[in-house]
Enzyme design. Structure first.
Site, PDB file in Angstrom:
ATOM      1  CD  GLU A 136      25.311  53.060  48.181  1.00 51.88           C
ATOM      2  OE1 GLU A 136      25.780  54.101  48.675  1.00 51.88           O
ATOM      3  OE2 GLU A 136      25.931  51.980  48.133  1.00 51.88           O
TER       4      GLU A 136
ATOM      5  CB  CYS B 245      26.144  56.725  50.449  1.00 51.51           C
ATOM      6  SG  CYS B 245      27.014  55.178  50.814  1.00 51.51           S
TER       7      CYS B 245
END
Length: 516
Positions: free
Chosen positions: A257, A296
């Protein structure tokens, strides 16, 4: 000298042999604790987890492993107050922001404990029904999912010291795979404390959960073909992990990620002052300020019809002007600090790069801090930028500033809006705001190919939607392209990463004897 936090590896607590790295209070500038992993016997740590921890977990059924997760939840709940104290001191977050991390992690564990209970008392999972391989049903193929015979290495980011561990560990442990977590150094204290509490409570088998708080040097070298690695962080580091021999040559399974330029899109039917317009404004402000924009999944680009650009800038700016920034220990403070002065400097540099190509619509840096010294505290007020010509300003689609910064972007029509959202080159999430269900549905399908999650907000779900940036364990967390190409959570889908799919070809009698 500050306390040196021990690592838990090879079934015992052990400290590094170096001076360690000092973790600091990002608001007050005070030294807190030290972390160090110098001199640890990493081969022993991985071997112990792989052999002792893995064997103990695989000996249990899914239902029994789910019960272990429930026991971990109870341990963490018993120590919850201390985690908030650490988060305030080490991450500079206000209580509501700490809850996203701490309570979010505990909630995710609890969900997997419940879901695991439904898998029953088996040690492998049936994947579909048996299919005959010939004309007569005398020789069949049955696909199975069996736990990976390795260890799961987690290399985590600094922004979610609690949730970042448990959202990965929950499906791993439920799958029967032992965990070694390497938290980001700057905020490692909370991760280390949570692991310490769980280990001290004795609720997991020896070797099932380890923590190495310090340098990550040498960790990837220990990975063997049946291990897995999960990384959250920058695209630059993700590239290093993908190129490491463990992944490139030994085919260690990797979940990444990375950076994500997430967007929020206001549909053409949402006029200024409409409920959908107000919902977008509220969500943008929340996403810019929760954890000081260090998520994020935070909104980085706000796409609005060109005719709404001015009204959106005014409405968002007005709400941002009411955001108090400073010491999270003061109850009047709504937004705390960035996690470190180094992160503050990185945000300033990124903002300087973006602002060279954009106008500043709201500058929260001019607001005085509350109970914090600007010469010491890693605090910065939210900044809203704007670009009038998003087609000619590629930087807004290429550069993510990991802090309280977002850019307002006008679009001509819906096709233009979709094209701009996709210029993020793959994102974790996009959110859509409007009242036209058909237009929203069509846009959601169009954006699904470039986004891991599409969050659609209509006036009728104003009080029910879970938030653009909130990662719920029921839904996929991950995204294609620059977002890393990874996939986490999504309910029991998360177990796929920690299992090996295999086809057993045999007679019906043999397949029946599998006990699934």
């Amino acid at each position: 000298m500050t306390e040196l936090l021990p690592n838990y590896a090879a079934g015992r607590w052990q400290t590094g042999h170096g001076p360690g790295t000092v973790l600091k209070d990002p608001v007050l500038g005070q030294d807190l604790v030290r972390v160090d992993a110098t001199g640890l016997d990493l081969p022993e740590a991985f071997r112990f987890a792989r052999e002792r921890g893995g064997a103990a977990l695989r000996a249990l059924t899914y239902r029994e492993r789910a019960a272990l997760l429930g026991a971990v939840v109870r341990v963490l709940q018993a120590h919850r107050d201390s985690y908030y104290e650490i988060a305030t001191a080490n991450s500079g977050t206000v209580k509501n922001d700490s809850a996203v991390d701490i309570d979010g992690g505990i909630f995710t564990l609890g969900q997997y404990a419940k879901w695991g209970e439904t898998l029953g008392d088996v040690r492998a999972l049936r994947d579909g029904e048996a299919i005959k391989l010939g004309k007569e049903p005398v020789f069949l193929s049955q696909h199975l999912q069996v736990p990976a015979r390795g260890v799961a290495l987690f290399i985590n980011a600094f922004n979610f010291a609690a949730w970042g561990l448990w959202e990965k560990a929950a499906p791993a442990l439920l799958s029967g795979v032992p965990v070694i977590v390497k938290p980001a150094t700057s905020t490692a204290w909370l991760t280390q404390r949570m692991v310490r509490d769980v280990v001290d409570a004795g609720v997991l088998p020896a070797g099932a959960l380890s923590v190495i708080a310090g340098s990550s040097a040498g960790l990837m070298d220990q990975l063997q073909p049946f291990d897995v690695v999960s990384f959250t962080g920058s695209a630059e580091t993700a590239g290093i992990i993908r190129a490491h021999p463990a992944v490139a040559q030994r085919s260690v399974r990797a979940n990444i990620e990375a950076d994500s330029l997430n967007s929020a899109v206001l549909l053409p039917d949402a006029a200024p002052g409409s409920e959908a317009f107000n919902l977008l404004v509220r969500e943008v402000v929340r996403e810019m300020t929760v954890k000081s924009g260090q998520k994020c999944t935070a909104i980085r680009r706000i796409l609005v019809p060109a005719g709404v650009y001015g009204a959106a800038a005014e409405a968002i700016g007005a709400k941002l002007a009411g955001v108090t920034v400073g010491n999270p220990r003061n109850d009047s403070v709504r937004m705390g600090s960035l996690v470190s002065t180094a992160q503050l400097q990185a945000v300033r540099e990124g903002l300087a790069l973006l602002s060279a190509h954009a106008e500043i619509l709201h500058d929260g840096r001019q607001q005085p801090l509350v109970d914090a010294d600007p010469a010491v505290a890693a605090c910065m007020g939210p900044v809203l930028l704007g670009v009038r010509d998003p087609d000619a300003n590629a930087v807004v689609h290429d550069v993510e500033v990991f802090g309280p910064v977002a850019t307002l972007v006008p679009y001509r029509d819906m096709d233009h809006a979709l094209a701009l959202a996709q210029r993020g080159q793959g994102s974790l999430v996009t959110s859509l705001y409007g009242a036209d269900e058909t237009a929203l549905a069509q846009a959601a399908v169009q954006l699904a190919a470039s986004h891991g999650r599409v969050h659609v907000v209509t006036p009728d779900v104003a009080q029910a939607h879970t938030g653009h940036g909130n990662v719920m364990p029921m839904s996929l967390h991950g995204g294609p392209g620059r977002a890393g190409g990874g996939a986490e959570l999504g309910g029991l889908r998360a177990l796929d990463f920690y299992h090996q799919r295999s086809a057993v070809q045999a007679s019906p009698a043999v397949l029946a004897a599998l006990g699934l």
